[in-house]
Scaffold this active site. Structure first.
Site, PDB file in Angstrom:
ATOM      1  CE  LYS A   1      -6.376  -0.053   0.101  1.00  7.55           C
ATOM      2  NZ  LYS A   1      -7.655  -0.439   0.668  1.00  7.55           N
ATOM      3  CB  VAL A   2       0.690  -3.800  -4.422  1.00  7.97           C
ATOM      4  CG1 VAL A   2       1.276  -4.907  -5.294  1.00  7.97           C
ATOM      5  CG2 VAL A   2       1.279  -2.455  -4.824  1.00  7.97           C
TER       6      VAL A   2
ATOM      7  CD  GLU B   1      -3.050   0.757   2.262  1.00  7.14           C
ATOM      8  OE1 GLU B   1      -4.108   1.359   2.118  1.00  7.14           O
ATOM      9  OE2 GLU B   1      -2.823  -0.055   3.171  1.00  7.14           O
ATOM     10  N   GLY B   2       0.461   2.254  -0.726  1.00  8.25           N
ATOM     11  CA  GLY B   2       1.258   3.486  -0.751  1.00  8.25           C
ATOM     12  C   GLY B   2       0.426   4.627  -1.288  1.00  8.25           C
TER      13      GLY B   2
ATOM     14  CG  ASP C   1      10.944   5.885  -3.035  1.00  7.81           C
ATOM     15  OD1 ASP C   1      11.573   6.187  -1.993  1.00  7.81           O
ATOM     16  OD2 ASP C   1       9.738   5.591  -3.031  1.00  7.81           O
TER      17      ASP C   1
ATOM     18  CE  LYS D   1       2.604   1.305  -8.269  1.00  7.37           C
ATOM     19  NZ  LYS D   1       4.015   1.636  -8.466  1.00  7.37           N
TER      20      LYS D   1
END
Length: 353
Positions: free
Chosen positions: A39-40, A34-35, A148, A55
């Protein structure tokens, strides 16, 4: 490369039951991430039985159509093909949601370092470190900065293969031209000091600092530079590798925020004494070169792969194939949930007392 499917392509069918029709291409099994992007999910192709990661691209806040960040990520991933970079299979639309369909990886680095069932040997850690650098060398050769690199964006499967993932912040860069970028990138604990000092002109060397942080994390099993905000982040770095001096970083005083955030006192470099209990001299040498203050002195990915740590020092790198014996799958999401459960238990016990 891009495929669109009918609006019934994704089902939330439990893994034990069979889909009612062949048009239900993917059956969602569980959420694994999750980000900010969405969601994945872990899902299974109901025809080929292949596991994939879906994703979901967050569309709610988009008034003008498809999110620019997602478009960038898709374009980037379509141009990349390497054993140490996660593979994008296709795009898919279902019930008004857009999904990126990736190869499935059993774990991420944050999750797998938190488990206690399987112990990594020095040869395993060397392999993981080398695979990470091979992925970065490929990206930088292709003119891509990841921006990242962190534990949850480094995926590992049960065969011990490592792949870099999540290209939401990645950019193509001009190798011979300096370009202005934002310095509000890279998760704080992995952000290089030049960005904390306000630099906006940078290149792939920012990923190499993050790689140095990950290398330390492989040995210590936890993030090493855990700051609460930008100022505190610099203080945490100073306490470990000392304060930047003109000898170590000639242009530090020219950076935009130097006067605002410069160190108040001179702190000595304690890096070697802090990490020698975990790492060999050759490993320490490489980590030090990855974490050089001056971005111009920081080792690049190709040079790092040629370091004595990989080429001269025993043991040779070995894939951690023993991960196949792990019970369950280990992702940052589960790790966070386990931590939350433990916290709740402690709070309950304290409340009862």
């Amino acid at each position: 490369m891009t495929s669109q499917s009918s609006e019934h392509d994704i089902t939330h069918t439990p893994p034990a039951s069979l889909p009612s029709s062949r048009s239900e291409i993917y059956s969602i099994i569980s959420q694994v991430g999750e980000g900010t992007f969405g969601k994945v999910y872990k899902a299974q192709n109901t025809i080929s039985k292949l596991y994939v990661a879906l994703k979901r691209i967050r569309m709610e806040s988009e008034k003008d159509g498809f999110p620019v960040t997602a478009m960038r990520e898709i374009k980037l991933l379509q141009s990349l093909r390497h054993p140490n970079v996660v593979r994008l299979y296709e795009m898919m639309v279902s019930n008004g949601s857009v999904y990126m369909v990736f190869e499935y990886m059993d774990h991420d680095l944050t999750g797998v370092l938190s488990q206690t069932q399987f112990s990594f040997t020095d040869a395993h850690l060397k392999s993981l470190c080398h695979q990470m650098l091979a992925g970065l060398a490929y990206l930088h050769h292709k003119g891509v900065i990841h921006r990242d690199i962190k534990g949850s964006n480094i995926l590992i499967n049960n065969r011990g293969e490592l792949k870099l993932a999540d290209f939401g912040l990645a950019r193509f860069y001009q190798k011979r031209r300096c370009t202005d970028y934002t310095n509000r990138v890279i998760t704080l604990w992995y952000r290089p000091p030049e960005l904390l000092f306000g630099a906006t002109v940078y290149g792939p060397e920012v990923d190499m600092w993050s790689a140095g942080c990950i290398m330390l994390e492989l040995f210590t099993k936890k993030p090493v530079f855990q700051g609460n905000d930008e100022i505190h982040q610099l203080d945490v770095v100073y306490k470990i590798i000392g304060t930047p001096t003109p000898e170590r970083w000639a242009s530090v005083m020219d950076l935009p925020w130097y006067e605002l955030v410069k160190p108040k006192e001179i702190i000595p470099n304690k890096f070697r004494e802090l990490f020698q209990k975990w790492m060999s001299p050759a490993a320490l040498d490489l980590a030090e070169r990855l974490l050089a203050y001056d971005p111009n002195r920081r080792v690049n990915a190709v040079q790092a792969m040629d370091a004595p740590y990989f080429t001269q020092e025993e043991p040779q790198a070995v894939l951690p194939t023993g991960l196949a014996t792990l019970e369950g799958e280990w992702h940052e999401l589960e790790t966070k949930r386990e931590r939350a459960k433990k916290r709740k238990k402690i709070e309950t016990v304290l409340a009862v007392q």
